[in-house]
Design a protein around this motif. Structure first.
Motif, PDB file in Angstrom:
ATOM      1  N   LYS A  27       0.702  -1.211  -0.035  1.00  0.00           N
ATOM      2  CA  LYS A  27      -0.042   0.120  -0.038  1.00  0.00           C
ATOM      3  C   LYS A  27       0.727   1.310  -0.051  1.00  0.00           C
ATOM      4  O   LYS A  27       2.132   1.206   0.602  1.00  0.00           O
ATOM      5  CB  LYS A  27      -0.939   0.007   1.144  1.00  0.00           C
ATOM      6  CG  LYS A  27      -1.864  -1.041   1.189  1.00  0.00           C
ATOM      7  CD  LYS A  27      -2.723  -0.782   0.010  1.00  0.00           C
ATOM      8  CE  LYS A  27      -3.770  -2.007  -0.028  1.00  0.00           C
ATOM      9  NZ  LYS A  27      -4.515  -2.086  -1.235  1.00  0.00           N
ATOM     10  N   PRO A  28       0.302   2.368  -0.653  1.00  0.00           N
ATOM     11  CA  PRO A  28       1.238   3.428  -0.769  1.00  0.00           C
ATOM     12  C   PRO A  28       1.375   4.084   0.552  1.00  0.00           C
ATOM     13  O   PRO A  28       0.592   4.308   1.117  1.00  0.00           O
ATOM     14  CB  PRO A  28       0.357   4.201  -1.894  1.00  0.00           C
ATOM     15  CG  PRO A  28      -1.037   3.799  -1.688  1.00  0.00           C
ATOM     16  CD  PRO A  28      -0.915   2.574  -1.093  1.00  0.00           C
ATOM     17  N   GLY A  29       2.551   4.762   0.832  1.00  0.00           N
ATOM     18  CA  GLY A  29       2.916   5.509   1.803  1.00  0.00           C
ATOM     19  C   GLY A  29       3.433   6.751   1.537  1.00  0.00           C
ATOM     20  O   GLY A  29       3.692   7.697   2.554  1.00  0.00           O
ATOM     21  N   SER A  30       3.891   7.089   0.336  1.00  0.00           N
ATOM     22  CA  SER A  30       4.508   8.345  -0.108  1.00  0.00           C
ATOM     23  C   SER A  30       4.195   8.425  -1.567  1.00  0.00           C
ATOM     24  O   SER A  30       3.920   7.660  -2.254  1.00  0.00           O
ATOM     25  CB  SER A  30       5.890   8.158   0.251  1.00  0.00           C
ATOM     26  OG  SER A  30       6.530   7.229  -0.477  1.00  0.00           O
ATOM     27  N   ASP A  33       6.114   5.986  -3.511  1.00  0.00           N
ATOM     28  CA  ASP A  33       5.291   4.615  -3.922  1.00  0.00           C
ATOM     29  C   ASP A  33       4.334   4.853  -5.040  1.00  0.00           C
ATOM     30  O   ASP A  33       4.326   4.057  -5.788  1.00  0.00           O
ATOM     31  CB  ASP A  33       4.590   4.386  -2.767  1.00  0.00           C
ATOM     32  CG  ASP A  33       5.538   3.999  -1.404  1.00  0.00           C
ATOM     33  OD1 ASP A  33       6.626   3.463  -1.729  1.00  0.00           O
ATOM     34  OD2 ASP A  33       5.218   4.113  -0.296  1.00  0.00           O
ATOM     35  N   ILE A  34       3.842   6.068  -4.845  1.00  0.00           N
ATOM     36  CA  ILE A  34       2.591   6.040  -6.040  1.00  0.00           C
ATOM     37  C   ILE A  34       3.250   6.500  -7.301  1.00  0.00           C
ATOM     38  O   ILE A  34       2.927   5.727  -8.247  1.00  0.00           O
ATOM     39  CB  ILE A  34       1.835   7.504  -5.606  1.00  0.00           C
ATOM     40  CG1 ILE A  34       1.009   7.051  -4.318  1.00  0.00           C
ATOM     41  CG2 ILE A  34       0.873   7.811  -6.643  1.00  0.00           C
ATOM     42  CD1 ILE A  34       0.368   8.455  -3.820  1.00  0.00           C
ATOM     43  N   GLN A  35       4.390   6.989  -7.514  1.00  0.00           N
ATOM     44  CA  GLN A  35       5.114   7.179  -8.754  1.00  0.00           C
ATOM     45  C   GLN A  35       5.573   5.942  -9.260  1.00  0.00           C
ATOM     46  O   GLN A  35       5.486   5.695 -10.288  1.00  0.00           O
ATOM     47  CB  GLN A  35       6.162   8.322  -8.280  1.00  0.00           C
ATOM     48  CG  GLN A  35       6.826   8.867  -9.827  1.00  0.00           C
ATOM     49  CD  GLN A  35       7.635   9.869  -9.382  1.00  0.00           C
ATOM     50  OE1 GLN A  35       7.375  11.259  -9.027  1.00  0.00           O
ATOM     51  NE2 GLN A  35       8.917   9.891  -9.617  1.00  0.00           N
ATOM     52  N   TRP A  79      -5.654   0.104  -5.605  1.00  0.00           N
ATOM     53  CA  TRP A  79      -4.244  -0.079  -4.899  1.00  0.00           C
ATOM     54  C   TRP A  79      -4.477   1.021  -3.768  1.00  0.00           C
ATOM     55  O   TRP A  79      -3.753   0.839  -2.692  1.00  0.00           O
ATOM     56  CB  TRP A  79      -3.147   0.309  -5.913  1.00  0.00           C
ATOM     57  CG  TRP A  79      -2.025   0.102  -5.489  1.00  0.00           C
ATOM     58  CD1 TRP A  79      -1.233  -1.065  -5.200  1.00  0.00           C
ATOM     59  CD2 TRP A  79      -1.057   1.181  -5.255  1.00  0.00           C
ATOM     60  NE1 TRP A  79      -0.046  -0.690  -4.523  1.00  0.00           N
ATOM     61  CE2 TRP A  79       0.266   0.474  -4.719  1.00  0.00           C
ATOM     62  CE3 TRP A  79      -1.078   2.600  -5.341  1.00  0.00           C
ATOM     63  CZ2 TRP A  79       1.354   1.205  -4.299  1.00  0.00           C
ATOM     64  CZ3 TRP A  79       0.109   3.269  -4.941  1.00  0.00           C
ATOM     65  CH2 TRP A  79       1.264   2.638  -4.340  1.00  0.00           C
ATOM     66  N   LEU A  80      -4.860   2.270  -4.027  1.00  0.00           N
ATOM     67  CA  LEU A  80      -4.677   3.118  -2.888  1.00  0.00           C
ATOM     68  C   LEU A  80      -5.855   2.915  -1.857  1.00  0.00           C
ATOM     69  O   LEU A  80      -5.581   3.318  -0.737  1.00  0.00           O
ATOM     70  CB  LEU A  80      -5.172   4.644  -3.631  1.00  0.00           C
ATOM     71  CG  LEU A  80      -4.131   5.230  -4.204  1.00  0.00           C
ATOM     72  CD1 LEU A  80      -4.387   6.385  -5.071  1.00  0.00           C
ATOM     73  CD2 LEU A  80      -2.655   5.522  -3.559  1.00  0.00           C
ATOM     74  N   GLY A  81      -6.871   2.283  -2.193  1.00  0.00           N
ATOM     75  CA  GLY A  81      -7.844   2.256  -1.382  1.00  0.00           C
ATOM     76  C   GLY A  81      -9.173   3.163  -1.096  1.00  0.00           C
ATOM     77  O   GLY A  81      -9.467   3.449  -0.064  1.00  0.00           O
TER      78      GLY A  81
END
Length: 106
Positions: A27-30, A33-35, A79-81
């Motif tokens: 899961k993204p944290g920053s 991560d998203i990039q 993915w992000l939720g």
């Protein structure tokens, strides 16, 4: 460039399982991560190497049409939720801009 629905569904599966270590998707944290997720997703979708993706180039320069934008946004939501605006790719037209925005929003 147009993509078939089956290609977009396949990308969803690939992106969910593409964290490189065989574990559950991270899961993204920053912003990073998203990039990284966006770069990986686009590289898979376009069948090119990740290092060929420039985060400052607008999505439309990669030939993404509206159906690809919908697929990417939907997979990114999963993915992000959390729910994303369907116009996200038009409001934030580069990977860099979108990742920055989502890191703040998330």
């Amino acid at each position: 460039m147009e993509f078939k629905t089956s290609q977009l569904k396949e990308m969803s599966t690939v992106s969910e399982n593409n964290n490189g270590n065989g574990d559950a998707p991270k899961k993204p944290g920053s912003e990073a991560d998203i990039q990284a997720w966006l770069v990986s997703y686009l590289a898979e979708l376009l069948e090119i190497e990740s290092d060929e993706i420039d985060v400052k180039i607008p999505f439309d320069r990669y030939g993404l049409d509206s159906s690809a934008a919908v697929g990417l946004t939907g997979d990114l939501e999963d993915w992000l939720g959390f729910e994303l605006d369907p116009t996200l790719m038009y409001d934030y037209p580069t990977i860099q801009a979108m990742a920055q925005h989502l890191a703040i929003e998330g």
